[in-house]
Write a protein that holds these residues in place. Structure first.
Motif, PDB file in Angstrom:
ATOM      1  N   GLU A 187       0.763  -1.306  -0.150  1.00 27.23           N
ATOM      2  CA  GLU A 187       0.024  -0.041  -0.064  1.00 27.23           C
ATOM      3  C   GLU A 187       0.936   1.094  -0.052  1.00 27.23           C
ATOM      4  N   SER A 222       0.241   4.430  -0.094  1.00 29.23           N
ATOM      5  CA  SER A 222      -0.426   5.509   0.849  1.00 29.23           C
ATOM      6  C   SER A 222       0.211   5.202   2.100  1.00 29.23           C
ATOM      7  N   PHE A 223       0.039   3.877   2.542  1.00 30.18           N
ATOM      8  CA  PHE A 223       0.347   3.472   3.830  1.00 30.18           C
ATOM      9  C   PHE A 223       1.878   3.773   4.131  1.00 30.18           C
ATOM     10  N   LEU A 243       2.567   7.819   4.406  1.00 22.13           N
ATOM     11  CA  LEU A 243       1.866   8.354   5.647  1.00 22.13           C
ATOM     12  C   LEU A 243       2.876   7.839   6.855  1.00 22.13           C
ATOM     13  N   LEU A 244       2.991   6.945   6.981  1.00 18.33           N
ATOM     14  CA  LEU A 244       3.840   6.085   7.922  1.00 18.33           C
ATOM     15  C   LEU A 244       5.188   6.899   8.026  1.00 18.33           C
ATOM     16  N   LEU A 274       6.093   9.545   6.892  1.00 19.91           N
ATOM     17  CA  LEU A 274       6.192  11.030   7.633  1.00 19.91           C
ATOM     18  C   LEU A 274       5.834  10.961   9.124  1.00 19.91           C
ATOM     19  N   ASN A 275       4.920  10.045   9.734  1.00 11.36           N
ATOM     20  CA  ASN A 275       4.688   9.946  10.928  1.00 11.36           C
ATOM     21  C   ASN A 275       5.787   9.588  11.736  1.00 11.36           C
ATOM     22  N   LYS A 312      -0.365  -2.905  12.638  1.00  2.00           N
ATOM     23  CA  LYS A 312      -0.679  -1.573  11.799  1.00  2.00           C
ATOM     24  C   LYS A 312      -1.649  -0.728  12.566  1.00  2.00           C
ATOM     25  N   ASN A 341      -6.675  -2.842   6.220  1.00  2.00           N
ATOM     26  CA  ASN A 341      -5.569  -2.199   5.510  1.00  2.00           C
ATOM     27  C   ASN A 341      -6.219  -0.542   5.170  1.00  2.00           C
ATOM     28  N   ALA A 399      -5.885   1.137   8.315  1.00  2.00           N
ATOM     29  CA  ALA A 399      -4.391   1.451   8.940  1.00  2.00           C
ATOM     30  C   ALA A 399      -4.001   2.797   7.981  1.00  2.00           C
ATOM     31  N   ILE A 400      -4.361   3.126   6.961  1.00  2.00           N
ATOM     32  CA  ILE A 400      -3.996   4.260   6.119  1.00  2.00           C
ATOM     33  C   ILE A 400      -4.879   5.301   6.663  1.00  2.00           C
ATOM     34  N   LEU A 448      -5.816   5.673   9.675  1.00  8.21           N
ATOM     35  CA  LEU A 448      -5.087   6.055  11.026  1.00  8.21           C
ATOM     36  C   LEU A 448      -4.049   6.824  10.955  1.00  8.21           C
ATOM     37  N   GLN A 449      -2.917   6.301   9.975  1.00  8.10           N
ATOM     38  CA  GLN A 449      -1.802   7.258   9.947  1.00  8.10           C
ATOM     39  C   GLN A 449      -2.162   8.519   9.251  1.00  8.10           C
ATOM     40  N   GLY A 450      -3.243   8.919   8.369  1.00 12.27           N
ATOM     41  CA  GLY A 450      -3.688  10.058   7.982  1.00 12.27           C
ATOM     42  C   GLY A 450      -3.936  10.970   9.153  1.00 12.27           C
ATOM     43  N   GLU A 496      -3.082  10.564  12.250  1.00 13.34           N
ATOM     44  CA  GLU A 496      -1.900  10.809  13.268  1.00 13.34           C
ATOM     45  C   GLU A 496      -1.108  11.903  12.490  1.00 13.34           C
ATOM     46  N   LEU A 497      -0.924  11.926  11.339  1.00 13.77           N
ATOM     47  CA  LEU A 497      -0.362  12.856  10.674  1.00 13.77           C
ATOM     48  C   LEU A 497      -0.813  14.226  10.805  1.00 13.77           C
ATOM     49  N   PHE A 506      -0.521  15.675  14.353  1.00 13.54           N
ATOM     50  CA  PHE A 506       0.878  16.082  14.757  1.00 13.54           C
ATOM     51  C   PHE A 506       1.260  17.357  14.101  1.00 13.54           C
TER      52      PHE A 506
END
Lengths: 139, 418
Positions: free
Chosen positions: A16, A18-19, A22-23, A25-26, A112, B201, B204-205, B207-209, B211-212, B215
């Motif tokens: 993925e 996008s994942f 984003l991860l 950057l995080n 994840k 999945n 998870a994307i 969630l990352q968005g 959190e970003l 932040f």
């Protein structure tokens, strides 16, 4: 880029894109990490060889090649065999983790769907276990 | 089923014997008869006695209810013979003979049209198909029966009566209903597993968005919105996790274990919840509790679900009593019975009926997925056990689990209170 030498290098492998973006950057925003990403499991050994990351975060369910096979390939290569691998997976409930541990031996399994704060803690524990030569017990 | 078929054959044979007896009864001894005629008549009388004895033996062999009802003016009349009726219906033969309408009145109201039609068909055409219908047993419970009717004719071929056979098929009906439910659950499970994996999945994307954004934006109002979005992601993630647990077709890894120990271990896992809610736990385990052959992890899952459910039902403290002893179930099988009794808010009749249905929840607001008790039921059934809930709104609830056990016994200390 004087700080980059202090940064821990992480290779993130996930189909993925996008994942991955984003991860990256995080993680880079939350800790002293430099995150390389790839969505191509066939490129992992080559990338690991060239970049010598401190840790490889590896997705398990990928369409072209599953994470288990990628891990076997990494362990089968003398240039990458010592790099710690943590599986980062969306599966990760208690029973699946138990089953995965049976299949992967002492590999680390991270969810994840946990918070990044938890993820950073786990990553730091794995990295400090590596530097002290201890085995990090992942729950 | 076999027994019912056998009983149908018996009723046909009984009917045939009835005809033969009618013929034999016509052969009587009169003055002036020749020796040959007397001998023939005596032979007939012997035959009649033999048939009657066979008739009685056959009736005794039948375990289902058999009766004979007259037909008068092409309408069903009074009952003349009835036997073996008490086990299926709860009523004694004399009650049916004294109240001819009882046979009709005991039929479940919604099924009376079908039973009337069956008799009408028999009278109109001389035959009718067996039907399955409900009756209200004398003890008030609803039972399923299969009713077969066989016509009786006189020597002129006039329909004068019919024999009825009532077989109790309640257990068969329950098994059928359980099978249908488990097939539905099974196909739902396969679908759920696929969906759950696919959903995780993208979650998870998201969630990352979130959190970003948290932040990088770090503004009070925005962060509140992001926190809500994050909660929603975790809730969806919890649903997918429950779906996966629910859909797993895991065969239990059976080992002979002490169930009291499993309960104690589970209690220590959920101890903090009880302490927080000031709930007292009373353990009442039998001293000679037999070992059961179960998967200890699956059993822990069962008890965690039931104990947290009980705790959630108790908003102002209270007591959860857990008893474990050995006994016999209604089918005379040796079982270990675990009962978890809470003093919580209880369960309404409607909720009780649907408690084990997948996705049925009364706790939607607190994030319930409605799969916990479905998973529990699935596990207990895989262990060939039984689970039921007894409760009334406002009067707490009892969950009763019955698991088959083996003969080896172990000692278990009784621990009361905490």
């Amino acid at each position: 880029m004087g700080g980059s030498a202090l940064k821990k290098k992480i290779l993130l492998v996930d189909d993925e894109t996008s994942f991955c973006a984003l991860l990256k950057l995080n993680l880079e925003g939350r800790g002293p990490f430099q995150v390389l990403t790839t969505s191509n499991p066939h490129a992992v050994v080559k990338l690991a060889k060239e970049n010598q990351p401190d840790l490889i975060l590896l997705d398990i369910l990928m369409p072209e090649m599953d994470g288990m096979t990628v891990a076997v390939n990494l362990k089968g290569n003398k240039d990458t065999e010592d790099i710690p691998i943590a599986f980062l997976t969306a599966l990760a409930d208690e029973e699946e983790v138990r089953n995965l541990k049976c299949r992967t031996g002492d590999k680390y399994i991270l969810s994840k769907l946990g918070t990044n704060e938890e993820l950073v803690i786990s990553i730091n524990e794995i990295l400090s276990a590596k530097s002290s030569g201890k085995t990090y017990q992942c729950e | 089923m076999k027994l019912t078929k056998q009983n149908s054959n018996v009723i046909n044979e009984v009917s045939e014997l009835g005809k033969q007896n009618a013929e034999l009864k016509n052969a009587k001894v009169y003055p002036g008869m020749s020796g040959k005629e007397v001998a023939k008549s005596n032979q007939a009388a012997d035959g009649l006695r033999a048939n009657e004895s066979r008739y009685k033996t056959l009736l005794d062999a039948v375990t289902d209810c058999i009766y004979t009802a007259e037909i008068v003016n092409r309408r069903p009349g009074k009952i003349t013979i009835i036997s073996n009726c008490s086990s299926a219906t709860g009523y004694m033969p004399e009650e049916y003979l004294a109240h001819p309408d009882l046979l009709y009145e005991m039929v479940h109201e919604e099924d009376r049209y079908d039973t009337d039609k069956q008799v009408q068909n028999l009278i109109a055409t001389g035959s009718c198909n067996p039907i399955e219908h409900r009756i209200i047993h004398k003890d008030g419970s609803v039972k399923w029966v299969k009713k077969t009717l066989v016509p009786q004719y006189d020597e002129d071929g006039v329909l004068v009566a019919y024999d009825g056979l009532i077989s109790d098929i309640t257990r068969q009906k329950e098994t059928e209903s359980r099978l249908i439910q488990s097939q539905t659950i099974s196909s739902l499970g396969v679908l759920s597993a696929g969906v759950a994996h696919e959903i995780k999945n993208p979650l998870a994307i998201i969630l990352q968005g979130i959190e970003l954004l948290e932040f990088s934006l770090s503004k009070e109002g925005v962060n509140d919105v992001l926190a809500m979005m994050k909660d929603a992601v975790f809730r969806a993630s919890r649903i997918t996790k429950d779906l996966l647990t629910f859909s797993r077709e895991n065969t239990p890894a059976l080992e002979e274990i002490d169930l009291a120990q499993v309960i104690n271990e589970t209690l220590s896992l959920v101890d903090h919840i009880f302490n927080l809610k000031q709930i007292k736990i009373v353990r009442n385990f039998s001293l000679d509790l037999p070992k059961v052959k179960v998967d200890s992890n699956q059993m822990k899952q069962v008890f965690i679900n039931l104990l947290t459910n009980a705790a959630e039902a108790m908003t102002e403290g209270g007591t959860i009593t857990i008893t474990a002893d050995s006994s016999q179930n209604i089918h005379k099988k040796k079982i270990v019975r675990i009962v978890i009794i809470d003093t919580g808010c209880g369960i309404s009749k409607e909720d009780k009926q649907r408690a084990f249905d997948p996705f049925y929840t009364t706790k939607k607001k607190s994030g319930g997925t409605g799969l916990g008790l479905s998973v529990v039921k699935g596990i207990i059934e895989k262990h060939k056990g039984d689970i039921k809930i007894e409760s009334e709104l406002g009067k707490g609830a009892s969950v009763i689990i019955e698991l088959p056990y083996y003969e080896n016994k172990i000692k278990q200390e009784v621990t009361d209170g905490r």
